[in-house]
Scaffold this motif. Structure first.
Motif, PDB file in Angstrom:
ATOM      1  N   ALA A 193     -31.945  23.332 -28.716  1.00  0.00           N
ATOM      2  CA  ALA A 193     -32.319  23.567 -27.396  1.00  0.00           C
ATOM      3  C   ALA A 193     -33.150  22.548 -26.553  1.00  0.00           C
ATOM      4  O   ALA A 193     -32.892  22.302 -25.448  1.00  0.00           O
ATOM      5  N   MET A 194     -34.090  22.089 -27.479  1.00  0.00           N
ATOM      6  CA  MET A 194     -34.876  20.957 -26.791  1.00  0.00           C
ATOM      7  C   MET A 194     -34.216  19.655 -26.366  1.00  0.00           C
ATOM      8  O   MET A 194     -34.409  18.898 -25.340  1.00  0.00           O
ATOM      9  N   LEU A 195     -33.355  19.313 -27.342  1.00  0.00           N
ATOM     10  CA  LEU A 195     -32.454  18.093 -27.213  1.00  0.00           C
ATOM     11  C   LEU A 195     -31.512  18.183 -25.851  1.00  0.00           C
ATOM     12  O   LEU A 195     -31.206  17.320 -25.067  1.00  0.00           O
ATOM     13  N   THR A 196     -31.236  19.619 -25.683  1.00  0.00           N
ATOM     14  CA  THR A 196     -30.114  19.953 -24.734  1.00  0.00           C
ATOM     15  C   THR A 196     -30.958  19.737 -23.247  1.00  0.00           C
ATOM     16  O   THR A 196     -30.444  19.272 -22.243  1.00  0.00           O
ATOM     17  N   ALA A 197     -32.201  20.274 -23.272  1.00  0.00           N
ATOM     18  CA  ALA A 197     -32.989  20.040 -22.080  1.00  0.00           C
ATOM     19  C   ALA A 197     -33.281  18.708 -21.774  1.00  0.00           C
ATOM     20  O   ALA A 197     -33.399  18.142 -20.567  1.00  0.00           O
ATOM     21  N   VAL A 198     -33.621  17.787 -22.880  1.00  0.00           N
ATOM     22  CA  VAL A 198     -33.791  16.151 -22.776  1.00  0.00           C
ATOM     23  C   VAL A 198     -32.472  15.628 -22.109  1.00  0.00           C
ATOM     24  O   VAL A 198     -32.687  14.810 -21.228  1.00  0.00           O
ATOM     25  N   ASN A 199     -31.383  16.089 -22.709  1.00  0.00           N
ATOM     26  CA  ASN A 199     -30.163  15.522 -22.179  1.00  0.00           C
ATOM     27  C   ASN A 199     -29.822  15.842 -20.672  1.00  0.00           C
ATOM     28  O   ASN A 199     -29.465  14.794 -19.857  1.00  0.00           O
ATOM     29  N   SER A 200     -30.377  17.170 -20.258  1.00  0.00           N
ATOM     30  CA  SER A 200     -30.160  17.730 -18.997  1.00  0.00           C
ATOM     31  C   SER A 200     -31.219  16.513 -18.099  1.00  0.00           C
ATOM     32  O   SER A 200     -30.780  16.264 -16.946  1.00  0.00           O
ATOM     33  N   TRP A 201     -32.337  16.305 -18.447  1.00  0.00           N
ATOM     34  CA  TRP A 201     -33.160  15.518 -17.868  1.00  0.00           C
ATOM     35  C   TRP A 201     -32.878  14.413 -17.575  1.00  0.00           C
ATOM     36  O   TRP A 201     -33.040  13.537 -16.481  1.00  0.00           O
ATOM     37  N   ILE A 202     -32.235  13.710 -18.505  1.00  0.00           N
ATOM     38  CA  ILE A 202     -31.833  12.172 -18.491  1.00  0.00           C
ATOM     39  C   ILE A 202     -30.740  12.179 -17.488  1.00  0.00           C
ATOM     40  O   ILE A 202     -30.448  11.160 -16.840  1.00  0.00           O
ATOM     41  N   VAL A 203     -29.688  12.949 -17.474  1.00  0.00           N
ATOM     42  CA  VAL A 203     -28.369  13.171 -16.621  1.00  0.00           C
ATOM     43  C   VAL A 203     -29.261  13.364 -15.222  1.00  0.00           C
ATOM     44  O   VAL A 203     -28.713  12.483 -14.314  1.00  0.00           O
ATOM     45  N   LEU A 204     -30.126  14.028 -15.063  1.00  0.00           N
ATOM     46  CA  LEU A 204     -30.687  14.194 -13.651  1.00  0.00           C
ATOM     47  C   LEU A 204     -31.484  13.152 -13.076  1.00  0.00           C
ATOM     48  O   LEU A 204     -31.365  12.817 -12.038  1.00  0.00           O
ATOM     49  N   ARG A 205     -31.912  12.396 -14.013  1.00  0.00           N
ATOM     50  CA  ARG A 205     -32.919  10.980 -13.530  1.00  0.00           C
ATOM     51  C   ARG A 205     -31.689   9.865 -13.355  1.00  0.00           C
ATOM     52  O   ARG A 205     -32.010   8.926 -12.780  1.00  0.00           O
ATOM     53  N   ALA A 206     -30.637  10.104 -14.016  1.00  0.00           N
ATOM     54  CA  ALA A 206     -29.550   8.645 -14.012  1.00  0.00           C
ATOM     55  C   ALA A 206     -29.040   8.500 -12.502  1.00  0.00           C
ATOM     56  O   ALA A 206     -29.116   9.315 -11.468  1.00  0.00           O
ATOM     57  N   GLU A 207     -28.429   7.316 -12.216  1.00  0.00           N
ATOM     58  CA  GLU A 207     -27.648   7.077 -11.164  1.00  0.00           C
ATOM     59  C   GLU A 207     -26.456   8.018 -10.899  1.00  0.00           C
ATOM     60  O   GLU A 207     -26.049   8.491 -11.972  1.00  0.00           O
TER      61      GLU A 207
END
Length: 340
Positions: A166-180
């Motif tokens: 669950a925590m890694l899924t949240a991290v992945n979503s954050w990375i995608v939101l911050r990406a180009e």
């Protein structure tokens, strides 16, 4: 159908359950039939004879079948088998039917590594592979450290793995939101898990890597079965549990991370295939060969459904495996609750 077959390979003697051999042969036949259907799928379906002729290099459809459809079919079979093996490894390791890479966070960790390679580095094929394996191994280390009291077994590790997932899924979503924007769109689509557009040039290196991990599993398979009988029995038979568990984690993470690096996270195959294979073979533990063959059949069947469901649009295969696997997970959780 009960009984044991004894195979001799030089000085080595291998005992194999007769039912396991029969089930494995049946799964090979099912996989071959599905492969013929998948190779013949198109705007105009090709019959088995035409498909076999095309594979031999004859006929007008030879190029399409050999260069466009065959890589996808072979990738589905090989990646499905790899995910089935990864699931069998971790279910043997944890002695729990829920101990699967996609449930305990290893798929999410591999995806995190890929996202870092794409957003921070250049995102080359080599960087994706290294990032995927590194992310999966790092997730495994974190889960291991948090569940030391359970010794890599039992429901404690599964619960901790679900929390890490669950925590890694949240991290992945954050990375995608911050990406180009273009990177985010590509990463989001790739996260669904897809075999669309794979070709031979993308598959040679992953197949070689998976071959190495399969060889490793073959070398430690006997020790794995000894360990499945219990730590005490394994120790008395000379199995080094610490080294064995390290090699099992390396092989399991390597298989799932290699698939993730090419096709994205394809969930629930690693969860369902080992248990389906075990029930078909009526085995006490989680045998590797039925798990691998069941994984190959499941992924190829799911990919065929993904291509046919909204034809001519081909869905990502992960959409189908998630839909089917969610129902399976609910059933499996219900079975686990009843046992407690």
């Amino acid at each position: 159908m009960n009984g044991t077959l004894t195979l001799r390979a030089g000085p080595a003697v291998i005992h194999v359950e007769r039912r396991t051999v029969v089930v494995s042969a049946a799964l090979v036949v099912v996989a071959a039939v599905l492969a013929l259907v998948a190779l013949g799928r198109g705007q105009e379906w090709a019959g088995p004879g035409e498909v076999l002729a095309a594979l031999a290099g004859y006929g007008d459809s030879a190029f399409v079948i050999r260069q466009w459809r065959l890589p996808r079919v072979v990738a589905a079979l090989v990646f499905g088998a790899a995910l089935g093996l990864a699931g069998a490894v971790f279910q043997n390791l944890t002695r729990n039917a829920l101990g699967s890479p996609d449930v305990i966070g290893l798929d999410a960790g591999a995806y995190t590594g890929v996202l870092v390679a794409v957003t921070v580095l250049n995102g080359t094929a080599g960087q994706l592979a290294v990032g995927s394996v590194a992310g999966g191994l790092l997730a495994a280390v974190v889960i291991y450290l948090l569940s030391l009291d359970s010794g890599l077994s039992g429901m404690r590790l599964v619960v901790i793995g679900i929390a890490v997932n669950a925590m890694l899924t949240a991290v992945n979503s954050w990375i995608v939101l911050r990406a180009e924007l273009d990177v985010a769109i590509a990463a989001t689509g790739w996260n669904a898990g897809s075999l669309n557009g794979v070709d031979w040039s993308e598959l040679r290196l992953p197949f070689a890597v998976l071959g190495g991990f399969v060889l490793l599993l073959m070398l430690i398979s006997h020790a794995m079965h000894q360990a499945a009988l219990g730590d005490e029995i394994a120790a008395t038979s000379g199995v080094g549990l610490g080294r064995l568990r390290l090699l099992m984690v390396l092989a399991g993470v390597g298989c799932t991370a290699t698939v993730t690096a090419v096709a994205g996270p394809i969930v629930f195959i690693a969860l369902a295939a080992p248990q389906i294979g075990r029930r078909l073979a009526r085995a006490g533990g989680v045998p590797l060969v039925p798990a691998a063959l069941t994984g190959a059949v499941l992924l190829l069947a799911a990919d065929l459904v993904a291509q046919l469901l909204l034809q001519p649009v081909a869905l990502p295969v992960g959409v189908v495996t998630t839909a089917i696997g969610g129902c399976y997970l609910i059933w499996l959780l219900g079975m686990e609750v009843k046992r407690r």
